[in-house]
Design a protein around this motif. Sequence first.
Motif, PDB file in Angstrom:
ATOM      1  N   ASN A 171       8.669 -15.367   2.959  1.00 16.07           N
ATOM      2  CA  ASN A 171       8.352 -15.759   3.742  1.00 16.07           C
ATOM      3  C   ASN A 171       8.575 -14.167   4.820  1.00 16.07           C
ATOM      4  OD1 ASN A 171      11.156 -16.417   3.759  1.00 16.07           O
ATOM      5  ND2 ASN A 171      10.768 -17.609   5.918  1.00 16.07           N
ATOM      6  N   SER A 172       8.913 -13.398   3.709  1.00 16.52           N
ATOM      7  CA  SER A 172       9.280 -12.426   4.702  1.00 16.52           C
ATOM      8  C   SER A 172       7.650 -10.869   4.061  1.00 16.52           C
ATOM      9  CB  SER A 172      10.535 -11.110   4.587  1.00 16.52           C
ATOM     10  OG  SER A 172      10.434 -11.216   3.407  1.00 16.52           O
ATOM     11  N   HIS A 173       7.271 -10.131   5.410  1.00 21.93           N
ATOM     12  CA  HIS A 173       6.376  -9.023   5.507  1.00 21.93           C
ATOM     13  C   HIS A 173       6.256  -8.139   5.946  1.00 21.93           C
ATOM     14  CE1 HIS A 173       4.170 -12.717   3.759  1.00 21.93           C
ATOM     15  NE2 HIS A 173       4.774 -14.004   5.603  1.00 21.93           N
ATOM     16  N   PHE A 174       6.864  -6.659   5.768  1.00 27.03           N
ATOM     17  CA  PHE A 174       6.816  -5.507   6.299  1.00 27.03           C
ATOM     18  C   PHE A 174       5.232  -4.890   6.415  1.00 27.03           C
ATOM     19  CE2 PHE A 174      11.033  -5.944   7.240  1.00 27.03           C
ATOM     20  CZ  PHE A 174      11.346  -6.842   5.750  1.00 27.03           C
ATOM     21  N   ILE A 175       5.323  -4.222   7.515  1.00 23.79           N
ATOM     22  CA  ILE A 175       3.843  -3.303   7.158  1.00 23.79           C
ATOM     23  C   ILE A 175       4.144  -2.178   8.321  1.00 23.79           C
ATOM     24  CG2 ILE A 175       1.884  -3.392   9.885  1.00 23.79           C
ATOM     25  CD1 ILE A 175       1.469  -5.394   7.256  1.00 23.79           C
ATOM     26  N   VAL A 176       3.874  -1.358   7.571  1.00 27.09           N
ATOM     27  CA  VAL A 176       3.914   0.217   8.804  1.00 27.09           C
ATOM     28  C   VAL A 176       2.604   0.260   9.678  1.00 27.09           C
ATOM     29  CG1 VAL A 176       4.314   2.380   8.199  1.00 27.09           C
ATOM     30  CG2 VAL A 176       4.424   0.576   6.906  1.00 27.09           C
ATOM     31  N   CYS A 203      10.779  -2.896  13.519  1.00 27.64           N
ATOM     32  CA  CYS A 203      12.424  -3.217  13.045  1.00 27.64           C
ATOM     33  C   CYS A 203      13.068  -2.750  11.975  1.00 27.64           C
ATOM     34  CB  CYS A 203      11.750  -4.520  11.765  1.00 27.64           C
ATOM     35  SG  CYS A 203      10.332  -3.746  10.310  1.00 27.64           S
ATOM     36  N   GLY A 204      12.570  -0.951  11.785  1.00 28.45           N
ATOM     37  CA  GLY A 204      13.887  -0.259  10.615  1.00 28.45           C
ATOM     38  C   GLY A 204      14.064  -0.687   9.506  1.00 28.45           C
ATOM     39  N   PRO A 205      14.921  -0.941   8.916  1.00 27.29           N
ATOM     40  CA  PRO A 205      15.755  -1.107   7.338  1.00 27.29           C
ATOM     41  C   PRO A 205      14.828  -2.238   7.165  1.00 27.29           C
ATOM     42  CG  PRO A 205      18.014  -0.625   8.389  1.00 27.29           C
ATOM     43  CD  PRO A 205      16.665  -0.305   9.333  1.00 27.29           C
ATOM     44  N   GLY A 228       7.836  -7.900   9.910  1.00 24.56           N
ATOM     45  CA  GLY A 228       8.227  -6.554  10.270  1.00 24.56           C
ATOM     46  C   GLY A 228       7.382  -5.569  10.379  1.00 24.56           C
ATOM     47  N   ILE A 229       7.405  -4.493  11.754  1.00 24.49           N
ATOM     48  CA  ILE A 229       6.435  -3.396  11.507  1.00 24.49           C
ATOM     49  C   ILE A 229       6.708  -2.331  12.168  1.00 24.49           C
ATOM     50  CG2 ILE A 229       5.339  -4.231  14.221  1.00 24.49           C
ATOM     51  CD1 ILE A 229       2.967  -2.803  13.294  1.00 24.49           C
ATOM     52  N   ASP A 230       7.221  -0.801  11.923  1.00 21.59           N
ATOM     53  CA  ASP A 230       7.941   0.142  12.025  1.00 21.59           C
ATOM     54  C   ASP A 230       6.828   1.321  11.817  1.00 21.59           C
ATOM     55  OD1 ASP A 230      10.888   0.663  12.805  1.00 21.59           O
ATOM     56  OD2 ASP A 230      10.141   2.503  11.712  1.00 21.59           O
ATOM     57  N   ILE A 231       6.932   2.057  11.886  1.00 21.38           N
ATOM     58  CA  ILE A 231       6.502   3.473  12.075  1.00 21.38           C
ATOM     59  C   ILE A 231       7.328   4.195  10.893  1.00 21.38           C
ATOM     60  CG2 ILE A 231       7.989   5.429  12.868  1.00 21.38           C
ATOM     61  CD1 ILE A 231       5.303   6.497  14.088  1.00 21.38           C
ATOM     62  N   SER A 232       8.457   4.327  10.504  1.00 22.97           N
ATOM     63  CA  SER A 232       8.546   4.458   8.596  1.00 22.97           C
ATOM     64  C   SER A 232       8.919   2.997   8.200  1.00 22.97           C
ATOM     65  CB  SER A 232      10.385   4.721   8.882  1.00 22.97           C
ATOM     66  OG  SER A 232      10.901   5.791   8.562  1.00 22.97           O
ATOM     67  N   ALA A 233       8.683   3.652   6.288  1.00 24.46           N
ATOM     68  CA  ALA A 233       8.497   1.852   5.901  1.00 24.46           C
ATOM     69  C   ALA A 233       9.702   2.371   4.875  1.00 24.46           C
ATOM     70  CB  ALA A 233       7.404   2.743   4.788  1.00 24.46           C
ATOM     71  N   ASP A 258       1.155  -1.166  -0.175  1.00 19.75           N
ATOM     72  CA  ASP A 258       0.060   0.117  -0.112  1.00 19.75           C
ATOM     73  C   ASP A 258       1.089   1.448   0.144  1.00 19.75           C
ATOM     74  OD1 ASP A 258      -2.078  -1.403  -0.019  1.00 19.75           O
ATOM     75  OD2 ASP A 258      -2.715  -1.453   2.370  1.00 19.75           O
ATOM     76  N   VAL A 259       1.802   1.203   0.342  1.00 19.42           N
ATOM     77  CA  VAL A 259       2.703   1.784   0.837  1.00 19.42           C
ATOM     78  C   VAL A 259       3.596   2.633  -0.622  1.00 19.42           C
ATOM     79  CG1 VAL A 259       5.054   3.083   2.441  1.00 19.42           C
ATOM     80  CG2 VAL A 259       3.355   2.424   3.157  1.00 19.42           C
ATOM     81  N   SER A 260       4.006   1.544  -1.255  1.00 20.48           N
ATOM     82  CA  SER A 260       4.353   1.943  -2.068  1.00 20.48           C
ATOM     83  C   SER A 260       3.476   2.452  -3.505  1.00 20.48           C
ATOM     84  CB  SER A 260       5.301   0.270  -2.863  1.00 20.48           C
ATOM     85  OG  SER A 260       4.410  -0.559  -3.131  1.00 20.48           O
ATOM     86  N   LYS A 261       2.501   2.301  -3.267  1.00 25.22           N
ATOM     87  CA  LYS A 261       1.259   2.399  -4.210  1.00 25.22           C
ATOM     88  C   LYS A 261       0.615   3.735  -3.797  1.00 25.22           C
ATOM     89  CE  LYS A 261       0.852  -2.304  -5.838  1.00 25.22           C
ATOM     90  NZ  LYS A 261       0.114  -4.334  -5.527  1.00 25.22           N
ATOM     91  N   LYS A 262       0.193   4.257  -2.763  1.00 24.91           N
ATOM     92  CA  LYS A 262      -0.795   4.696  -2.752  1.00 24.91           C
ATOM     93  C   LYS A 262       0.391   6.575  -2.560  1.00 24.91           C
ATOM     94  CE  LYS A 262      -4.339   2.281  -1.048  1.00 24.91           C
ATOM     95  NZ  LYS A 262      -5.169   1.470   0.238  1.00 24.91           N
TER      96      LYS A 262
END
Length: 318
Positions: free
Chosen positions: A138-143, A103-105, A123-128, A26-30
């Motif tokens: 099998n890795s997934h990232f959430i803002v 998770c940072g970067p 991984g979840i972090d406030i910054s994308a 979502d972050v990369s597309k919106k």
Amino acid sequence: MGVNLSLPKNKRKKTKDENSIHSIDDVSKKSSVNSEQKHEFNYIGGRKFYDSNVAPYVLPADIEEDDRIHQQHFALKHICGGNYTAPIHDIIKPGSRILDLGCGPGQWTLEIAQEFPYAQVYGIDISANFPTSIKPSNSHFIVGDVTKGLPWEDNYFDFVWIRYLFVGIKDADWQNLYHEVKRVLKPGGILEQHECDGLTENPGPKLKKILYHINEGLTSNGLCFRLACQLSERITMAGFKNAQPSYISTALGRQGGKIGEIWAANLREGCGAMKPWLSKLAGLTDTEYDLLIQYIFDYEIEEYSVYHNHHIVWARKI
């Protein structure tokens, strides 16, 4: 640098459609998300910092800081003898889920996903600032802002990992966060947290001055400078059982060998990253600040045999 973050009002599960949580796709597309994020930052001395009303994080949120965090990751991996200390091989099985909280970067997330290809790693972090395409499947990232609740149902994860978030989570938010971690962990699941003590041992007079002002800056942001020394007590208070605390000391500079030099260089870069606000607290010009940091890391850490303590705690949800 004060902040005003509200605590979550309840324990309900949040969905990915809510405003505070965005998947990395979502972050990369919106463009609306990217546009919104532009207003979350202040630019000070050429570095990008979170607006204090958005997050209390006192380090920059830019590419240079990501590079430092990557270096920090590899140094800590060496110092601690690996990516974790808890006996997670006993609980990570096909279909297990692992969470890297803050998770940072994303370097730890990626390495754990490679080590456990049969588990799903989040991984979840406030910054994308994490990878969007070149990563294990099998890795997934959430803002998301973890202080506002975790967007997963109860008993979802087998292992939750936290490292070096004392500079980004308000003191008043930690107990609520631990309860949220306990909620999303399965019975028998493990929380492991690593934090460095804000104070170094045997600091010389100039380093003492800088540490005093770092503490001043963190405290004014509602952060706990010495959270590392309280991990076991706080985690136990949240209902975790059989907390296993330990710490590792790292001598800075040549006295600590190659890893001591790497860790000193990382701390030096960290001081440089904080210069836009730390120099002002210390009442120094940029040049005076640079000279002070140069003296500390070229001479004082060797003269006073300075060392740093890394605190580690792991505990189970029973």
